[in-house]
Design an enzyme around this catalytic site. Sequence first.
Site, PDB file in Angstrom:
ATOM      1  N   LYS A  64       0.836  -1.208   0.000  1.00 40.82           N
ATOM      2  CA  LYS A  64       0.000   0.000   0.000  1.00 40.82           C
ATOM      3  C   LYS A  64       0.871   1.258   0.000  1.00 40.82           C
ATOM      4  CE  LYS A  64      -0.270  -0.115   5.073  1.00 40.82           C
ATOM      5  NZ  LYS A  64      -1.138  -0.447   6.233  1.00 40.82           N
ATOM      6  N   ARG A 162     -11.013  -0.194  15.198  1.00 44.71           N
ATOM      7  CA  ARG A 162     -10.878   0.500  13.931  1.00 44.71           C
ATOM      8  C   ARG A 162     -11.868  -0.231  13.022  1.00 44.71           C
ATOM      9  NH1 ARG A 162      -5.042   1.286  10.982  1.00 44.71           N
ATOM     10  NH2 ARG A 162      -5.455  -0.865  10.402  1.00 44.71           N
ATOM     11  N   HIS A 194      -6.596  -7.248  13.049  1.00 43.13           N
ATOM     12  CA  HIS A 194      -5.384  -6.429  13.093  1.00 43.13           C
ATOM     13  C   HIS A 194      -5.078  -6.103  14.550  1.00 43.13           C
ATOM     14  CE1 HIS A 194      -2.352  -4.136  11.000  1.00 43.13           C
ATOM     15  NE2 HIS A 194      -2.687  -2.997  11.573  1.00 43.13           N
ATOM     16  N   ARG A 250       1.205 -10.682   7.342  1.00 44.57           N
ATOM     17  CA  ARG A 250       1.005  -9.494   6.483  1.00 44.57           C
ATOM     18  C   ARG A 250       2.029  -8.399   6.810  1.00 44.57           C
ATOM     19  NH1 ARG A 250      -4.367  -9.457   8.727  1.00 44.57           N
ATOM     20  NH2 ARG A 250      -3.727  -7.485   9.666  1.00 44.57           N
ATOM     21  N   TYR A 296      14.343  30.500   7.773  1.00 47.57           N
ATOM     22  CA  TYR A 296      13.155  31.235   8.232  1.00 47.57           C
ATOM     23  C   TYR A 296      13.115  31.361   9.750  1.00 47.57           C
ATOM     24  CZ  TYR A 296      10.844  30.937   3.654  1.00 47.57           C
ATOM     25  OH  TYR A 296      10.500  31.055   2.339  1.00 47.57           O
ATOM     26  N   CYS A 343      12.671  24.235   5.026  1.00 46.39           N
ATOM     27  CA  CYS A 343      11.786  25.027   4.164  1.00 46.39           C
ATOM     28  C   CYS A 343      11.033  24.081   3.214  1.00 46.39           C
ATOM     29  CB  CYS A 343      12.598  26.027   3.355  1.00 46.39           C
ATOM     30  SG  CYS A 343      13.752  26.997   4.347  1.00 46.39           S
ATOM     31  N   MET A 344      10.230  24.650   2.339  1.00 45.12           N
ATOM     32  CA  MET A 344       9.437  23.802   1.433  1.00 45.12           C
ATOM     33  C   MET A 344      10.322  22.960   0.511  1.00 45.12           C
ATOM     34  SD  MET A 344       6.457  24.821  -1.306  1.00 45.12           S
ATOM     35  CE  MET A 344       5.471  25.692  -0.110  1.00 45.12           C
ATOM     36  N   ASP A 345      11.395  23.572   0.014  1.00 42.42           N
ATOM     37  CA  ASP A 345      12.212  22.914  -1.012  1.00 42.42           C
ATOM     38  C   ASP A 345      13.644  22.657  -0.591  1.00 42.42           C
ATOM     39  OD1 ASP A 345       9.998  23.672  -2.790  1.00 42.42           O
ATOM     40  OD2 ASP A 345      10.843  25.680  -2.535  1.00 42.42           O
TER      41      ASP A 345
END
Length: 412
Positions: A64, A162, A194, A250, A296, A343-345
């Site tokens: 998955k 769940r 599970h 699993r 930042y 930071c983002m990048d």
Amino acid sequence: MSQTITGSGEAVSVRAPMAACRPALPEEAAHPQRTAIIDLDAISENVAALRSVARSDDLMAVVKADGYSHGLVQAARAALAGGATFLGAAVLEEAFALREAGIDAPVFAWLASPGAPYAEAIRRDIQLAAYSTDQLADIARAAADAGRPARLHLKVDTGMWRGGAAPADWPELVRTARRAEQDGLVEVVGVWSHLACADEPGHPSIAAQLAVFDEAVAVARAAGLRPRYRHIANSAATLSLPESHFDLVRPGISVYGINPLPPEARDGLPRLRPAMTLAASVVQTKRAPAGSGISYGHTQRTERETTLAVVPLGYADGVFRSASSAGPVQLGGSRYRVAGRVCMDQFVVDVGDDEVAAGDRVVLFGDGDAPTAEEWAVAAGTIPYEVLTRIGPRVPRTYIGGAAAGPAASGT
Ligand SMILES: *Cc1c(COP(=O)(O)O)cnc(C)c1O
């Protein structure tokens, strides 16, 4: 864009020039801006190691979430090469993608809401889960449409609260399933559940859940069902709890080389090999005087004159912002930490007076002496599962290892 390299390769020692015995890496892998190198041999070997500890005849490799970010189809093929007999998907789309890639191994998909394309799943021979009588009715209707019975694994909630039928609703679910089986609409091939706390060996919920599971299996059998696969074991249970193996285990995260058990519970277990190395190439280095505020918010300042290196991976790529001033990296054989905010990048590393230059390889996590995904999880306040699965689509995957040889394993 991703590259497949056939033949056995070595993923980790990528910062040095390629040793003569290694296959030549394509340009992108030798000088990547950013890449996740996936060693498919590690996945195959990890599955073989899990098979060696499992008492069950069958092993479902859980693929998955894009194979925990390793690539759904590539991970699936490598796991099958290592001896997996089933593939586990969460959502139906993942199961369909396996079939579209031409993989015909048994596939189980366990997470679907009302209106899910069950008829298509049945036509594609995807084994389905039923949690409730309503869901069972939907699947039975779809089986009538598809013109063939649905292969079904009934899920009992043994105490995780769940998905699955609560113990009070279980007898009605198995009776309904038995009727649908007699009507030729379903074939109940499994009963499963599970565990909530398998990664905490000795947790009292484990024995309690197993006892409820045994009882649920007995109720199913008394109703006339003959489930061939009883299964409840994730990675932690596969590695530490043989009494939970039943007919099928699993494992997920352990397939990718991460042992979810606490270190003190790993004695005597096979060593798993992390399949992913997350690496990038330094963008720039520069000297900064003492007291310079980094990134930042200036949350961290240089303590003395030092060299700062810019790394082109950020939280958009899955580098946790919560690992600011904490996440470990390896550069030129030495360890450093993220300096200031992620930071983002990009993020910055303070390398002191060490010789680091633009273009140098920086490894965030991998095998061998590199930092690990577990260390990043600690730095970020999360679990290695999230460290792996957050790796974003902007990070090209580079495949190495023998199982990459098949045409369907090449880049997507
Ligand atoms: C994700 C998942 C697994 C695999 O769990 P790991 O802890 O990664 O081994 C097994 N079964 C189900 C139902 C899951 O959702």
